[in-house]
Design an enzyme around this catalytic site. Structure first.
Site, PDB file in Angstrom:
ATOM      1  N   ARG A  42      44.142  39.985  33.522  1.00 30.70           N
ATOM      2  CA  ARG A  42      43.231  39.074  34.221  1.00 30.70           C
ATOM      3  C   ARG A  42      41.919  38.998  33.435  1.00 30.70           C
ATOM      4  NH1 ARG A  42      39.357  40.416  38.990  1.00 30.70           N
ATOM      5  NH2 ARG A  42      38.546  38.349  39.398  1.00 30.70           N
ATOM      6  N   HIS A  93      33.602  34.079  37.187  1.00 30.40           N
ATOM      7  CA  HIS A  93      33.207  35.482  37.368  1.00 30.40           C
ATOM      8  C   HIS A  93      31.709  35.556  37.077  1.00 30.40           C
ATOM      9  CE1 HIS A  93      35.030  39.741  37.576  1.00 30.40           C
ATOM     10  NE2 HIS A  93      33.725  39.894  37.621  1.00 30.40           N
ATOM     11  N   GLU A 117      34.766  37.314  43.866  1.00 29.64           N
ATOM     12  CA  GLU A 117      33.775  37.941  44.753  1.00 29.64           C
ATOM     13  C   GLU A 117      32.592  37.043  45.112  1.00 29.64           C
ATOM     14  OE1 GLU A 117      32.590  41.743  43.169  1.00 29.64           O
ATOM     15  OE2 GLU A 117      34.590  42.569  43.339  1.00 29.64           O
ATOM     16  N   ASN A 133      39.651  42.647  45.777  1.00 29.46           N
ATOM     17  CA  ASN A 133      39.020  43.700  44.983  1.00 29.46           C
ATOM     18  C   ASN A 133      38.625  44.800  45.943  1.00 29.46           C
ATOM     19  OD1 ASN A 133      39.319  42.001  42.834  1.00 29.46           O
ATOM     20  ND2 ASN A 133      37.121  41.723  42.447  1.00 29.46           N
ATOM     21  N   TYR A 135      37.082  48.755  46.147  1.00 23.96           N
ATOM     22  CA  TYR A 135      36.481  49.914  45.496  1.00 23.96           C
ATOM     23  C   TYR A 135      36.179  51.061  46.453  1.00 23.96           C
ATOM     24  CZ  TYR A 135      35.974  47.232  41.199  1.00 23.96           C
ATOM     25  OH  TYR A 135      36.244  46.526  40.056  1.00 23.96           O
ATOM     26  N   GLU A 167      41.200  43.859  41.434  1.00 21.88           N
ATOM     27  CA  GLU A 167      40.335  44.861  40.807  1.00 21.88           C
ATOM     28  C   GLU A 167      40.352  46.125  41.644  1.00 21.88           C
ATOM     29  OE1 GLU A 167      36.176  43.914  40.005  1.00 21.88           O
ATOM     30  OE2 GLU A 167      36.785  41.927  39.307  1.00 21.88           O
TER      31      GLU A 167
HETATM   32  C1  FCB Z   1      33.127  44.136  40.755  1.00 21.57           C
HETATM   33  C2  FCB Z   1      33.024  43.048  39.711  1.00 21.57           C
HETATM   34  C3  FCB Z   1      33.385  43.506  38.319  1.00 21.57           C
HETATM   35  C4  FCB Z   1      32.884  44.897  38.026  1.00 21.57           C
HETATM   36  C5  FCB Z   1      33.262  45.841  39.122  1.00 21.57           C
HETATM   37  C6  FCB Z   1      32.844  47.277  38.884  1.00 21.57           C
HETATM   38  O1  FCB Z   1      32.290  43.840  41.815  1.00 21.57           O
HETATM   39  O2  FCB Z   1      33.860  41.991  40.051  1.00 21.57           O
HETATM   40  O3  FCB Z   1      32.902  42.559  37.411  1.00 21.57           O
HETATM   41  O4  FCB Z   1      31.542  44.875  37.789  1.00 21.57           O
HETATM   42  O5  FCB Z   1      32.739  45.408  40.338  1.00 21.57           O
END
Ligand code: FCB
Length: 459
Positions: A77, A121, A166, A295, A297, A361
Site C-alpha cells: 500500500r 495521505h 484517516e 487503521n 494502533y 495500517e
Molecule cells: C497513521 C498515519 C501514518 C503513520 C502512522 C504511525 O496515523 O496514517 O502515516 O504516521 O500513523
C-alpha cells in the site's frame, strides 16, 4: 500461529505514504503540498526536519520494491502525492509525476505484489489550501477530478483504491489542534473539513468505478477502541464523546449515510450540518464500498478532566482526559492493546455486516538500537506485530470478514510532526547513508510469510 492458519486469499502487506518516504520534493514538476509548507514553519516539526529527502524512495524505488519481494508480501500500500500529478491541484495530469507511480505499480506486479493505491495521505497541494483547503467545499470537487486523473493513468494496472487515509487526522489535527499541516486552529469548524473530506471520498467513488474495470474501492479510517475509566456517568459521557469524534463521526456517514447528532451537538455544529450536509451529500458519502480500511494502533481510556488551554484535537470535548492504564506503551505513548483491534473491527462490521474489512495500517515505534552486529533487535516491535496478527486470526475465527493486513511500515520514515525521531519500519533506515537493514521484526515477518520457523534469535 502460522500463515496457513489464515485463509489462502488473505492479503499480507506493508504500507507507506508518499511524503513520508519519497523525498525529491521538487523533482519532475512536483508542486508544494501543505506538508512542505508546514515543515518550513519554525517549531512545527521536531528538530526542524522535513520530508525533503526522507528515505529518498523516489530515486531508490526499485530497491525498495526488491525489499518487499524479499520479505514475501502479497501486497503493498503506497500513496500518490497529489502535487506530483497536479502541481497546483487543478489542470491536466503531469505525465512525469504519473510515470513514477506507473513504474512503481509495474515493478510490483512484475514481482507478484499487488499494488494498493491511497489517493490522499495528507499532502494537499498548497495552492488548494491557499484557496481555503478542506474548509472549502470546492476542494472535494478538485479531489474527485484528481481521482479521475489517477484512475485514467493507472486504472489498467491498479484495481485496489483507497480514497482517503484517516480523514480524522486531516480534519482535527490539521484544522483543530494544528499539530499537522496546514496547522490551523479553527476549533469546531474542523468538523466542516471532515464533511468536505468525506464528500471528496463520496464524489471519487463513482469516478473510480467508472474508469477502473473491476475496481475495488474503499476508504481508510483510523478507529480506536474507546472505553470509560470506570462506570461513573461523567466517564461514560467522556467515552461517548471521544468514540463519537474519533469513530462515529466517520463510520456512520460512510456506512449508514447519517451523521451522529449527539456529536454534532457536542461540536456546536448541528446547524451548519443541517444547512450544508445535504441528503445528496450523504448519499454520495455512503456510496457502496468493496471494503473498509481500518487503521488500528491503540485504545483510549477516558475520564472527565480539566479543559485544555491549547487548541484541542477534540473541539467541544476538550475537557476529556486520556488516562494511562498501566498497559505497555510504545514510544509514541500509545498503549499496546491487541484485542482492541477486534473491538474496532466489530464496530465497523456492526454497521455494515458482511462488508470486507482490511487492516490498512498497524504498527509501533520503539527506540531502536543498532547493535554491533548491525542489526536492530526490536523484540517489542516483533511482539506487537505478532500479537496483532494473532488478533487478526482471532477476528477471522469469530466470523469477522477480515481479508487483509498491512503493517506500518515497510521502512523507517518521516513521522509527521515527530520528524525522524519515531521509527515504525520493519526495515531500519540509516538516514546518513540511506542504507536499509532488516530489523528482527522484518526477519520475523519474512519467515512467517515463507512459513519457516519464525523464531528470530538475532542471527
Ligand atoms: C497513521 C498515519 C501514518 C503513520 C502512522 C504511525 O496515523 O496514517 O502515516 O504516521 O500513523
Amino acid at each position: 500461529m502460522l500463515r496457513s492458519d489464515f485463509p489462502p486469499s488473505f492479503a499480507f502487506g506493508l504500507a507507506t505514504a508518499a511524503y513520508q518516504i519519497e523525498g525529491s520534493v521538487s523533482a519532475d514538476g512536483r508542486g508544494d503540498s501543505i506538508w512542505d509548507t508546514f515543515a518550513r514553519r519554525p517549531g512545527a516539526i521536531a528538530d526542524g526536519q522535513t520530508g525533503e529527502i526522507a528515505d529518498d524512495h523516489y530515486r531508490r524505488m526499485s530497491d525498495d520494491v526488491a525489499l518487499l519481494a524479499e520479505l514475501g508480501v502479497d501486497a503493498y500500500r503506497f500513496s500518490i502525492s497529489w502535487p506530483r500529478l497536479q502541481a497546483d491541484g487543478t489542470g491536466p495530469v503531469n505525465p512525469r509525476g504519473l510515470d513514477f507511480y506507473r513504474r512503481l505499480a509495474e515493478e510490483l506486479l512484475d514481482r507478484g505484489i499487488t499494488p494498493w493505491v491511497t489517493l490522499y495521505h495528507w499532502d494537499l497541494p498548497q495552492a488548494l489550501e491557499d484557496a481555503g483547503g478542506w474548509l472549502d467545499r470546492d476542494t472535494a470537487r478538485r479531489f474527485a477530478e484528481y481521482a479521475g486523473l489517477a484512475a485514467d493513468g493507472l486504472g489498467d494496472i491498479v484495481t485496489n483504491w483507497i480514497t482517503l487515509n484517516e480523514p480524522w487526522c486531516s480534519a482535527f489535527l490539521g484544522y483543530a489542534s494544528g499539530v499537522h499541516a496546514p496547522g490551523r486552529t479553527e476549533g469546531s469548524h474542523a468538523a466542516r473539513a471532515a464533511h468536505h473530506l468525506l464528500l471528496a471520498h463520496g464524489l471519487a467513488v463513482p469516478v473510480l468505478r467508472e474508469k477502473v474495470p473491476d475496481a475495488s474501492v474503499g476508504v481508510t479510517l483510523n478507529l480506536y477502541s474507546v472505553r470509560p475509566d470506570g462506570d461513573q456517568p461523567a466517564a461514560v459521557d467522556a467515552a461517548r464523546r471521544i468514540d463519537g469524534l474519533s469513530n462515529r463521526l466517520f463510520l456512520d456517514p460512510v456506512l449508514t449515510g447519517s451523521y451522529p447528532l449527539d456529536v454534532l451537538d457536542d461540536l456546536g455544529e448541528a446547524e451548519w450540518f443541517a444547512r450544508n450536509a445535504s441528503a445528496a451529500d450523504l448519499a454520495s458519502i455512503a456510496a457502496p464500498l468493496d471494503f473498509l480500511g481500518v487503521n488500528y494502533y491503540s485504545r483510549h481510556t477516558v475520564a472527565p478532566g480539566v479543559v485544555e488551554t491549547e487548541a484541542s484535537a477534540y473541539p467541544g470535548s476538550a475537557s476529556v482526559e486520556f488516562v494511562t492504564t498501566g498497559a505497555p506503551r510504545t514510544q509514541m505513548g500509545w498503549e499496546v492493546v491487541p484485542e482492541g483491534l477486534i473491538d474496532v473491527l466489530e464496530m465497523a462490521s456492526a454497521r455494515a455486516p458482511g462488508l470486507p474489512l482490511v487492516v490498512t495500517e498497524n504498527g509501533s515505534a520503539f527506540e531502536d538500537v543498532v547493535s554491533s552486529d548491525g542489526v536492530v533487535h526490536d523484540s517489542e516491535r516483533l511482539e506487537y506485530l505478532r500479537d496483532h496478527l494473532a488478533a487478526c486470526a482471532n477476528a477471522i475465527a469469530r466470523g469477522l470478514p477480515l481479508t487483509g493486513y498491512f503493517g506500518w511500515s515497510l521502512i523507517d520514515n518521516f513521522e509527521w510532526a515527530w520528524g525522524y525521531s519515531r521509527r515504525f519500519g520493519l526495515v531500519h533506515v540509516d538516514y546518513e547513508t540511506q542504507q536499509r537493514t532488516l530489523k528482527d521484526s522484518g526477519s520475523w515477518l519474512k519467515a512467517f510469510l515463507h512459513e519457516r520457523d519464525s523464531s528470530v534469535s538475532g542471527d
